[in-house]
Design a protein around this motif. Structure first.
Motif, PDB file in Angstrom:
ATOM      1  N   GLU A   1      50.194  32.549  92.804  1.00 10.22           N
ATOM      2  CA  GLU A   1      49.157  32.096  91.869  1.00 10.22           C
ATOM      3  C   GLU A   1      48.010  31.467  92.639  1.00 10.22           C
TER       4      GLU A   1
ATOM      5  N   MET B   1      43.097  35.688  78.311  1.00  8.19           N
ATOM      6  CA  MET B   1      43.211  34.695  77.238  1.00  8.19           C
ATOM      7  C   MET B   1      41.995  33.776  77.239  1.00  8.19           C
ATOM      8  N   ARG B   2      41.604  33.333  78.436  1.00 11.26           N
ATOM      9  CA  ARG B   2      40.454  32.456  78.534  1.00 11.26           C
ATOM     10  C   ARG B   2      39.197  33.185  78.036  1.00 11.26           C
TER      11      ARG B   2
ATOM     12  N   ARG C   1      50.773  37.297  85.157  1.00 11.51           N
ATOM     13  CA  ARG C   1      50.473  35.996  84.560  1.00 11.51           C
ATOM     14  C   ARG C   1      49.021  35.610  84.698  1.00 11.51           C
ATOM     15  N   GLU C   2      48.503  35.785  85.913  1.00  9.27           N
ATOM     16  CA  GLU C   2      47.116  35.396  86.175  1.00  9.27           C
ATOM     17  C   GLU C   2      46.159  36.244  85.324  1.00  9.27           C
TER      18      GLU C   2
ATOM     19  N   ALA D   1      46.350  35.217  81.733  1.00  7.74           N
ATOM     20  CA  ALA D   1      45.723  33.911  81.513  1.00  7.74           C
ATOM     21  C   ALA D   1      44.204  34.051  81.480  1.00  7.74           C
ATOM     22  N   ARG D   2      43.655  34.913  82.358  1.00 12.87           N
ATOM     23  CA  ARG D   2      42.198  35.055  82.375  1.00 12.87           C
ATOM     24  C   ARG D   2      41.688  35.826  81.163  1.00 12.87           C
TER      25      ARG D   2
ATOM     26  N   HIS E   1      54.465  32.899  76.502  1.00 15.29           N
ATOM     27  CA  HIS E   1      53.951  31.559  76.245  1.00 15.29           C
ATOM     28  C   HIS E   1      52.435  31.543  76.242  1.00 15.29           C
ATOM     29  N   ILE E   2      51.856  32.387  77.086  1.00 14.59           N
ATOM     30  CA  ILE E   2      50.398  32.376  77.233  1.00 14.59           C
ATOM     31  C   ILE E   2      49.701  32.870  75.968  1.00 14.59           C
ATOM     32  N   VAL E   3      50.180  33.977  75.400  1.00 10.50           N
ATOM     33  CA  VAL E   3      49.440  34.631  74.319  1.00 10.50           C
ATOM     34  C   VAL E   3      49.660  33.949  72.968  1.00 10.50           C
TER      35      VAL E   3
ATOM     36  N   THR F   1      56.956  33.739  80.579  1.00  9.45           N
ATOM     37  CA  THR F   1      55.685  33.038  80.726  1.00  9.45           C
ATOM     38  C   THR F   1      54.572  33.765  80.005  1.00  9.45           C
ATOM     39  N   LEU F   2      54.639  35.095  80.016  1.00 12.31           N
ATOM     40  CA  LEU F   2      53.592  35.873  79.366  1.00 12.31           C
ATOM     41  C   LEU F   2      53.588  35.598  77.853  1.00 12.31           C
TER      42      LEU F   2
END
Ligand code: TYD
Ligand code: MG
Length: 466
Positions: A37, A211-212, A204-205, A208-209, A241-243, A238-239
């Motif tokens: 990460e 999502m941002r 994941r990265e 996350a981006r 959790h992000i969405v 983790t994925l």
């Protein structure tokens, strides 16, 4: 060195940070848990930093105060949702697409994820919501070939064949469509990380981006995620959790219907299902799932019983088939499809002990027709009735539905929301409902249906198979 920013490897189990990749986390001893990460820039440390912030902890970064608005002043809560017009899809999302949300669509290869998203893109585009479809897996020609099979015209959907996250985000930012669909997250990579596309850190990265991006711009983002052998979406939990929303697309490969299920939804209820049929021209919504799942039922056969399950808020009738046949050599077989094997073992033991049905020398097969899975205890009574019907080799009364959980004492227990299940049974033309004497509904909405209550399996089967 490259122009990349610094990256570190973090254990997905304990969170320990390592400067280099290793097969095993030194901190917790777990194997294969390190994921790459971006390193978070260190806070400015030392006296210089502390001097300026009067209430700062020494070494902590200086912070500027944020304005905290009143909840009532937060805008957008009643913003309308966008409807794709693919009814079952909109329904599972909780009533359409929320602007600025991120939705993960998981499923096994070949189940129809790309088809679904392309149809959604086409329908949204035609409804006036600009859609950008990004494929990292297929060439524009392949996507075009798929699109030409679909019922909905998709000529106006913007198409990008790309795997670089930076290019994807730059394009999406320049175009500012209403919806971006990324197929799939496992093919997208950022050049900031060294790992190959599809590995945990990259997935994941990138997620996350995206999502941002969704939150910053109000663009709704859909990503496809492949499911690993274990059934999880690659790039672990983790994925999820992000969405905002996780949809699973599932179905038996050999059957043509597909079930879309919400397992997480920040904007609606979970466990809602939408049912589709895969046709020559793409996915077609099935508005009446009960009819589909009961489709080929042969009522006069022994070993067939109907249960009313609650899938999310929607009751669905399914046929349970059981076959108890004389076993050959050795230990008799117990095979359950769409039903928990341990639950079956328990029901067999209860039937043996409390209802005098012996399965010791019989192979037992239980199958939930149509590839649906029975997760609710409310399906117990139908399974027990199908098993009893098969051992007696006599069909159950026609047009009847069985609702109830079975207890270890052979008692039939009440189930939740009996009224709604009974209403669905009545709607589908059933005339008798067998259930627990403790779950007789207060208001029997439909007069057309007869309620037959029993206290125990023994009592019920005594009446059914005198
Ligand atoms: P696809 O969307 O490629 O699945 P995924 O993206 O989940 O891997 O769908 C694959 C299957 O769907 C493929 O076997 C062909 C079938 N299909 C149809 O039956 N009808 C259609 O109109 C389309 C487009 C696909
Ligand atoms: Mg695909």
């Amino acid at each position: 060195m490259t122009s990349r920013g610094k990256t570190v490897y973090r254990c997905t189990d304990c969170g320990a940070e390592h400067p280099k990749w290793a097969g095993r986390c030194e901190a917790c001893g777990e194997w294969n848990t390190l994921a790459e990460e971006m390193a978070t820039p260190k806070a400015p440390s030392g006296r210089g930093a502390a001097k300026h912030s009067r209430i700062g902890v020494a070494g902590a970064p200086r912070s500027t105060a944020a304005r905290a608005p009143r909840l009532g002043d937060v805008k957008g809560a009643d913003e309308p949702r966008w409807l794709s017009g693919l009814d079952e899809f909109d329904f599972v999302l909780g009533g359409g697409i929320v602007p600025g949300s991120m939705v993960l669509v998981g499923g096994e290869p070949g189940i129809g994820k790309s088809t679904l998203l392309l149809q959604v893109a086409a329908r949204l585009q035609n409804a006036g919501h600009a859609a950008l479809y990004i494929s990292g897996e297929e060439s524009p020609l392949q996507v075009k070939l798929r699109a030409s099979r679909l019922e909905e015209p998709s000529n106006d959907v913007a198409l990008l064949s790309e795997t670089s996250l930076e290019t994807i985000l730059a394009t999406a930012d320049a175009m500012r469509p209403d919806v971006v669909l990324v197929d799939s997250i496992q093919t997208v990579y950022t050049s900031d990380l060294e790992g190959a596309p599809g590995n945990v850190g990259q997935v994941r990265e990138c997620a996350a981006r995206l999502m941002r991006f969704a939150k910053d711009t109000g663009v709704a983002v859909f990503v496809v995620g492949h499911v690993t052998k274990g059934g999880g979406i690659a790039g672990p939990k983790t994925l999820e959790h992000i969405v905002d929303t996780v949809l699973y697309f599932e179905g038996e490969g050999s059957l043509d219907h597909r079930v879309l299920r919400a397992t997480k939804n920040r904007f609606g209820s979970v466990d809602e299902i939408g049912v589709f049929r895969m046709t020559q021209s793409g996915l077609a919504a099935v508005g009446n799932p009960s009819a589909l799942f009961l489709g080929d039922r042969h009522e006069a056969a022994s070993g067939s019983a109907v249960a009313a399950l609650l899938e999310g808020t929607r009751p669905v009738l399914v046929e349970i088939q059981a076959l108890a046949a004389k076993a050959g050599f050795g230990t008799p077989q117990r095979v359950a499809t769409g039903f928990d094997g341990r639950r079956l073992a328990l029901l067999l033991a209860v039937l043996d002990k409390r209802a005098g049905l012996s399965f010791g020398a019989l192979d037992v097969f239980v199958n939930v027709a149509g590839g649906l899975r029975v997760m609710e205890p409310a399906g117990d009574l139908a399974v027990a009735a199908a098993l009893a019907s098969s051992t007696h080799d006599r069909a159950l009364p026609p047009n009847s539905v069985f609702l109830g959980e079975v207890g270890l004492g052979g008692e039939i227990r009440p189930i939740s929301q009996a009224e709604r299940r009974i209403a669905e049974a009545a709607r589908m033309g059933f005339t008798t409902v067998f259930l627990s004497d403790r779950s007789i509904p207060q208001r029997n909405g439909s007069r057309s249906i007869r309620i037959a209550a029993s206290r125990t399996l023994d009592e019920l089967f005594g009446a059914l198979f005198p």
